[in-house]
Design a protein around this motif. Structure first.
Motif, PDB file in Angstrom:
ATOM      1  N   THR A   1      -3.912  10.327   0.106  1.00 54.92           N
ATOM      2  CA  THR A   1      -4.513  11.082   1.193  1.00 54.92           C
ATOM      3  C   THR A   1      -4.659  12.710   1.004  1.00 54.92           C
ATOM      4  O   THR A   1      -4.151  12.970  -0.025  1.00 54.92           O
ATOM      5  CB  THR A   1      -3.602  10.887   2.577  1.00 54.92           C
ATOM      6  OG1 THR A   1      -2.268  11.492   2.278  1.00 54.92           O
ATOM      7  CG2 THR A   1      -3.359   9.368   2.623  1.00 54.92           C
TER       8      THR A   1
ATOM      9  N   VAL B   1     -10.780   1.796   2.268  1.00 55.04           N
ATOM     10  CA  VAL B   1      -9.360   1.265   2.602  1.00 55.04           C
ATOM     11  C   VAL B   1      -9.357  -0.028   3.497  1.00 55.04           C
ATOM     12  O   VAL B   1      -8.820  -1.042   3.114  1.00 55.04           O
ATOM     13  CB  VAL B   1      -8.510   2.461   3.378  1.00 55.04           C
ATOM     14  CG1 VAL B   1      -7.382   1.799   3.708  1.00 55.04           C
ATOM     15  CG2 VAL B   1      -8.485   3.535   2.413  1.00 55.04           C
TER      16      VAL B   1
ATOM     17  N   VAL C   1       1.133   4.863   0.367  1.00 51.13           N
ATOM     18  CA  VAL C   1       0.445   5.983   0.938  1.00 51.13           C
ATOM     19  C   VAL C   1       1.067   7.263   0.387  1.00 51.13           C
ATOM     20  O   VAL C   1       2.238   7.670   0.534  1.00 51.13           O
ATOM     21  CB  VAL C   1       0.475   5.837   2.306  1.00 51.13           C
ATOM     22  CG1 VAL C   1      -0.606   7.069   2.886  1.00 51.13           C
ATOM     23  CG2 VAL C   1      -0.127   4.651   2.888  1.00 51.13           C
TER      24      VAL C   1
ATOM     25  N   THR D   1      -8.689   9.120   0.426  1.00 46.35           N
ATOM     26  CA  THR D   1      -9.174   9.635   1.549  1.00 46.35           C
ATOM     27  C   THR D   1      -9.002  11.010   1.618  1.00 46.35           C
ATOM     28  O   THR D   1      -8.147  11.556   1.122  1.00 46.35           O
ATOM     29  CB  THR D   1      -8.177   8.888   2.625  1.00 46.35           C
ATOM     30  OG1 THR D   1      -6.982   9.455   2.722  1.00 46.35           O
ATOM     31  CG2 THR D   1      -8.493   7.605   2.664  1.00 46.35           C
TER      32      THR D   1
ATOM     33  N   CYS E   1      -2.854   4.500  -2.131  1.00 50.18           N
ATOM     34  CA  CYS E   1      -3.770   5.323  -1.132  1.00 50.18           C
ATOM     35  C   CYS E   1      -3.518   6.621  -1.241  1.00 50.18           C
ATOM     36  O   CYS E   1      -2.573   7.011  -0.853  1.00 50.18           O
ATOM     37  CB  CYS E   1      -3.566   4.791   0.194  1.00 50.18           C
ATOM     38  SG  CYS E   1      -4.861   5.237   1.389  1.00 50.18           S
TER      39      CYS E   1
ATOM     40  N   VAL F   1      -7.315   4.095  -3.717  1.00 52.01           N
ATOM     41  CA  VAL F   1      -8.245   4.279  -2.860  1.00 52.01           C
ATOM     42  C   VAL F   1      -7.995   5.912  -2.501  1.00 52.01           C
ATOM     43  O   VAL F   1      -6.965   6.181  -2.480  1.00 52.01           O
ATOM     44  CB  VAL F   1      -8.159   3.426  -1.500  1.00 52.01           C
ATOM     45  CG1 VAL F   1      -8.831   2.208  -2.007  1.00 52.01           C
ATOM     46  CG2 VAL F   1      -7.027   3.390  -1.157  1.00 52.01           C
TER      47      VAL F   1
ATOM     48  N   VAL G   1       0.821  -1.254  -0.186  1.00 52.98           N
ATOM     49  CA  VAL G   1      -0.024  -0.081   0.180  1.00 52.98           C
ATOM     50  C   VAL G   1       1.002   1.233  -0.007  1.00 52.98           C
ATOM     51  O   VAL G   1       1.567   1.525   1.022  1.00 52.98           O
ATOM     52  CB  VAL G   1      -1.009   0.129   1.263  1.00 52.98           C
ATOM     53  CG1 VAL G   1      -1.909   1.273   1.241  1.00 52.98           C
ATOM     54  CG2 VAL G   1      -1.886  -1.292   1.279  1.00 52.98           C
TER      55      VAL G   1
END
Length: 355
Positions: A163, A209, A131, A187, A161, A185, A129
């Motif tokens: 953010t 997530v 980030v 966020t 991911c 994904v 993953v």
């Protein structure tokens, strides 16, 4: 009268007694048939935190050291090991790791692209993953590319991911990584930044997530300041991973995690392994063939039609991938071109300077 020289015999030779006894050394090692199976959940200065019997109802946490017979073989977070000695987990107890089970996946990195020494980061994980913050700090696509290459080389899936979507639009990065099979994904945080009823940060998109982590062992990597530790603390409320802020001058975060640690999701549906913030991801260990193998359709074309020694780069003469793209029309042509360009971008990331 001249005296005759004395003759010496073996009785005159003094021998030093062996303080370790007279038993000869043997290369035969014990089988350790009574060893317990354990999962390595943390590594700290030669001491290993283990979850003993992780697949049974009697699991317990223990501390261990590496047995001498393992030599220089490195034990990492995620390893399944056999341990002997005191595995009770009582205060002051210390077990010994005597065997490392065969690893299903191995995530590696090197210090830079010229360093021949591979550093194993995590073992037996299913997905990496990556980030990345969309802003504050700005996303660094070359670093993302390198992490994707490392994941594919390790036989792992890659999940991006993104953010801080409340600060920037994720559309460009989503479009950039869709052609190479990287799931994404996103966020974000509330505009007012207000915490939830439990006092923890509110993260929109957290359920999505969590759904991607269910049933899997996932390794989280990312630059400091991208919100990785905040994400981990939200997924595993009792993790208590330290969080940091981004430097206003350099635009980079301060390292807040000092070692990799495996954390079980609250519903026991999976594991997340949080890693220290990284500034570079060397790929000296990655071979072109292993990277190309991650793109099944491109690998078949290259294997069947490319000349021997083809680098598959954009400037490679007679590369069959160019003909494969040219043979398609319309939307299919665009899709093939995007996929080949993305693969070549990863090849360039592997050969270029660390991000």
């Amino acid at each position: 009268m001249r005296s005759r020289a004395r003759r010496y015999d073996e009785s005159d030779v003094r021998t030093r007694p062996n303080p370790r006894g007279s038993r000869p050394r043997t290369k035969q090692r014990p089988d350790h048939d009574d060893a317990d199976r354990a999962l390595v959940t943390g590594v700290d200065r030669g001491r290993y935190t283990l979850l003993v019997d992780p697949d049974t109802g009697g699991e317990r946490i223990a501390t261990a050291m590496k047995a001498r017979e393992l030599g220089r073989e490195r034990v990492v977070c995620g390893d399944l090991v056999d341990v002997v000695g005191d595995t009770s987990g009582a205060a002051g107890s210390l077990a010994r790791i005597v065997r490392i089970s065969e690893r299903s996946t191995v995530l590696r990195r090197t210090a830079d692209d010229t360093d021949p020494v591979e550093r194993v980061i995590v073992a037996n994980a299913h997905q990496l993953v990556i980030v990345t913050a969309l802003a504050d700090p700005e996303p660094r696509t070359r670093m993302i590319d390198r992490c994707v290459v490392a994941a594919y080389d390790a036989g792992m899936d890659a999940l991006l991911c993104l953010t801080k979507a409340d600060l920037a639009d994720p559309a460009e990065l989503v479009a950039m990584y869709a052609p190479i099979g990287v799931e994404v994904v996103v966020t974000s945080r509330p505009a007012d930044g207000a915490p939830g009823p439990d006092g923890r940060p509110v993260i929109h998109g957290l359920d999505e997530v969590r759904a991607r982590l269910t049933g899997r062992t996932s390794v989280l990597v990312g630059h400091s300041g991208v919100g990785k530790s905040t994400l981990v603390n939200s997924l595993v409320p009792d993790a208590s991973r330290a969080t940091g802020v981004v430097n206003d001058v350099t635009g980079r975060g301060r390292h807040t995690s000092s070692s990799a640690v495996a954390l079980r999701l609250p519903d026991r549906s999976g594991w997340v392994i949080d890693t220290p913030g990284v500034r570079s991801f060397g790929l000296a260990h990655v071979q072109v063939e292993s990277l190309l193998a991650a793109f099944g359709d491109l690998a078949r074309v290259a294997t069947d039609h490319c000349p021997r020694g083809c680098s598959h780069a954009a400037d490679a003469p007679d590369c069959a991938l160019d003909e494969w793209v040219a043979a398609a029309e319309g939307e299919e042509h665009a899709a093939r071109a995007a996929r080949v360009d993305s693969m070549r971008r990863l090849l360039a990331a592997r050969a270029g300077e660390p991000a």
